[in-house]
Design a protein around this motif. Structure first.
Motif, short mmCIF file in Angstrom:
data_model
loop_
_atom_site.label_atom_id
_atom_site.label_comp_id
_atom_site.label_asym_id
_atom_site.label_seq_id
_atom_site.Cartn_x
_atom_site.Cartn_y
_atom_site.Cartn_z
N ASP A 1 -6.86 -10.12 1.20
CA ASP A 1 -5.16 -9.02 0.13
C ASP A 1 -5.39 -8.78 1.99
N PRO A 2 -5.15 -9.01 3.15
CA PRO A 2 -4.99 -8.25 4.48
C PRO A 2 -3.87 -7.39 4.42
N SER A 3 -3.28 -7.32 4.19
CA SER A 3 -2.18 -6.34 3.91
C SER A 3 -2.85 -4.78 3.35
N ALA A 4 -4.41 -4.74 2.24
CA ALA A 4 -4.59 -3.64 1.96
C ALA A 4 -5.75 -3.58 2.78
N ARG A 5 -6.38 -1.87 2.19
CA ARG A 5 -7.54 -1.97 3.06
C ARG A 5 -8.83 -0.85 2.44
N GLU A 6 -10.49 -1.48 2.17
CA GLU A 6 -10.66 -0.95 1.89
C GLU A 6 -11.72 -0.07 2.91
N LEU A 7 -11.36 1.09 2.25
CA LEU A 7 -11.71 2.41 3.16
C LEU A 7 -13.55 2.81 2.92
N GLU A 8 -14.42 2.62 4.13
CA GLU A 8 -15.80 3.10 4.44
C GLU A 8 -16.09 4.38 4.13
N TYR A 9 -17.11 5.13 3.14
CA TYR A 9 -16.78 6.00 2.84
C TYR A 9 -18.57 5.75 3.12
N HIS B 1 -11.43 0.28 -2.00
CA HIS B 1 -10.03 0.74 -1.97
C HIS B 1 -9.23 2.28 -1.73
N GLU B 2 -8.54 1.43 -0.91
CA GLU B 2 -8.01 2.99 -0.37
C GLU B 2 -6.72 3.10 -1.55
N ASP B 3 -6.32 2.37 -2.76
CA ASP B 3 -5.53 2.97 -3.91
C ASP B 3 -6.56 3.18 -5.34
N ASN B 4 -8.52 2.87 -4.75
CA ASN B 4 -8.48 3.84 -5.38
C ASN B 4 -8.74 5.21 -5.50
N ALA B 5 -7.83 6.13 -5.62
CA ALA B 5 -8.14 7.30 -5.82
C ALA B 5 -9.35 8.09 -6.71
N ARG B 6 -9.66 7.55 -7.91
CA ARG B 6 -10.97 8.15 -8.63
C ARG B 6 -11.87 7.72 -8.27
N ALA B 7 -11.92 6.70 -8.01
CA ALA B 7 -13.64 5.89 -7.62
C ALA B 7 -13.53 6.57 -5.74
N ALA B 8 -12.89 7.61 -5.14
CA ALA B 8 -13.16 7.89 -3.72
C ALA B 8 -13.59 9.41 -4.02
N ALA B 9 -12.23 9.63 -5.02
CA ALA B 9 -13.41 11.01 -5.96
C ALA B 9 -14.73 11.50 -6.46
N LEU B 10 -15.00 10.46 -7.55
CA LEU B 10 -16.45 10.25 -7.59
C LEU B 10 -16.96 10.50 -6.08
N TYR B 11 -16.93 10.04 -5.13
CA TYR B 11 -17.77 9.10 -4.03
C TYR B 11 -17.90 10.29 -3.29
N ARG B 12 -16.33 11.09 -3.68
CA ARG B 12 -16.88 12.80 -2.73
C ARG B 12 -17.75 13.06 -3.35
N ARG B 13 -17.69 13.76 -4.92
CA ARG B 13 -18.27 14.60 -5.23
C ARG B 13 -19.99 13.91 -4.85
#
Length: 187
Positions: free
Chosen positions: A172-180, A145-157
């Motif tokens: 919730d089509p107004s929000a986005r899931e970002l692919e990594y 989820h675009e607002d899940n910065a903690r998870a995104a940091a883990l995935y980059r790590r």
């Protein structure tokens, strides 16, 4: 690390259920998981038996759930890896023309975070995907989820990189899931 990282066994459905329900009560659950606690808690035991069987070594080989088992036997974390083939139905996100794995249901209990447990779970999941025979898995992906910065940091790590692709959040089509994604390592 005092945890053992291993695949779930088919008969461990009560533990699969308990850990999943704990994950769905985490404060980040509304943006981390598609399922809700209420819907999952209402599932019959047969649902959980099927889920554990499907994600175990006794399953069909297209799904594997890895857990972190602590010294007292408590499950402190989990990651599930789904195999996606170009000719099969896409479970989430967009289809691609390569054989890939898809990481879902990432969770580590709050009291077990910060000690490398998530990294160890990811290593087990990606190592399993890379170990599969022909056709070879060419990449492993996940969505965050675009607002899940903690998870995104883990995935980059752990080596995942944002691909630039995104999809609407279910419900919730107004929000986005970002692919990594991470590509197959060179041998």
């Amino acid at each position: 690390m005092e945890h053992v990282i291993r695949a779930v066994r088919a008969d461990e459905w009560p533990l699969v259920k308990e850990l999943r329900l704990a994950a769905l009560q985490d404060p980040a659950a509304p943006i981390a998981f598609v399922e809700t606690y209420a819907r999952s808690a209402a599932q019959p035991d047969e649902f959980w038996r099927d889920r554990a069987l499907g994600a175990s070594e006794a399953g069909n080989g297209e799904v594997r759930q890895f857990v972190a088992v602590g010294p007292g036997g408590r499950w402190d974390g989990s990651v599930t890896v789904l195999i996606e083939r170009p000719d099969a139905e896409v479970r989430f996100g967009e289809a691609v023309d390569v054989h890939q794995a898809h990481v879902v249901a990432v969770f580590v209990r709050s009291e077990a975070r910060g000690g490398g447990l998530a990294e160890a779970l990811f290593r087990a999941g990606t190592d399993w995907a890379w170990s599969l025979g022909e056709p070879r898995i060419e990449r492993v992906r996940l969505y965050v989820h675009e607002d899940n910065a903690r998870a995104a940091a883990l995935y980059r790590r752990v080596g995942f990189v944002a691909t630039g692709h995104s999809v609407p959040v279910p419900g919730d089509p107004s929000a986005r899931e970002l692919e990594y994604a991470v590509g197959r390592p060179a041998v």
